[in-house]
Design an enzyme around this catalytic site. Sequence first.
Site, mmCIF file in Angstrom:
data_model
loop_
_atom_site.group_PDB
_atom_site.id
_atom_site.type_symbol
_atom_site.label_atom_id
_atom_site.label_comp_id
_atom_site.label_asym_id
_atom_site.label_seq_id
_atom_site.Cartn_x
_atom_site.Cartn_y
_atom_site.Cartn_z
ATOM 1 N N SER A 109 4.426 2.159 8.405
ATOM 2 C CA SER A 109 4.979 3.500 8.221
ATOM 3 C C SER A 109 6.329 3.413 7.500
ATOM 4 C CB SER A 109 5.079 4.213 9.582
ATOM 5 O OG SER A 109 5.324 5.590 9.428
ATOM 6 N N GLU A 200 -1.735 4.145 2.767
ATOM 7 C CA GLU A 200 -2.124 4.945 3.931
ATOM 8 C C GLU A 200 -1.076 6.031 4.097
ATOM 9 O OE1 GLU A 200 -0.565 5.177 7.228
ATOM 10 O OE2 GLU A 200 1.219 4.188 6.441
ATOM 11 N N HIS A 270 -1.992 4.606 10.351
ATOM 12 C CA HIS A 270 -1.695 5.346 11.576
ATOM 13 C C HIS A 270 -2.977 5.549 12.387
ATOM 14 C CE1 HIS A 270 1.977 6.129 9.292
ATOM 15 N NE2 HIS A 270 2.537 6.445 10.436
#
Length: 297
Positions: A109, A200, A270
């Site tokens: 992230s 992502e 995630h």
Amino acid sequence: MIAPPYLKKGDTIAIVATARKNIEDNLQPAISWLKNWGLEVVIGSTIGLDKNQLAGTDEQRAADFQTQLDNPNIKAIWCVRGGYGTVRMLDLLDFTKFKQSPKWIVGFSDVTVLHSHLNTMGYQSIHGIMPVSSKATEDAKESLRKSLFGESLKYTVPCDQMNRYGKASGVLVGGNLSILYSLFGSPSAIDCTDKILFIEDLDEYLYHIDRMMMNLKRNGCLESLKGIIVGGMTKMKDNDIPWGKNALEIIDDVTKTYKIPIIYNFPAGHLADNHALILGRKISLEANDLESTIVFE
């Protein structure tokens, strides 16, 4: 790309916050994982700090990270969670001692900021679960352990109907699409030339996905790639007037002119089943009508 020394039993890993605060008493499960792997744990001074959304000031987060970078007894740094804020402390860091004695930086992230910066410096890092990933699958945990300890890493997943078949090899780069997009034009931007790109994202509007993919196309990133791996595109949002495509269809549309293999819905990002990826490592990729295989060399 330089790989830091792999961990061995008895080594110490530090848990720090580079972005969003972590003030809950929620680290015991992750500490137990590490202990079961034979590792010792140091909790950084940023754990528990509270400055609005962030784990203390930029200076406090940078100082904690710097302490772990410079400590020769710390063999890996595990970022506790993402959110936002790592980029705010990045330019306060001094990587001089890191270059003398590299260590693994782990997370995903917002930690993509560090992965991308390390990539420009020529170092490998690990995109994988974080200490607050309490719902992580056993496969995800085991993939992180293998990555840290230098064991063989290979993934085989069922063929996705959107996949584009083919073979490719190249150095793996990437991470969170929003973060990669935000870094283009900065000294921390990845070089896409002859690379395999992993992307992502989470909680983004669909038109934002299109905007970011168009940026990658227009800045020349996509045309220079050897392959693409698309992980979780999780909890995407749409406007009252629909965009008309989901996230994967947007990526497919923007990349349709490139004759490269693309794997969709790879278990990373995630997701509870967030498999570790060694960024900066050369991989071999194959997508066919039965399965997709990724082998880390």
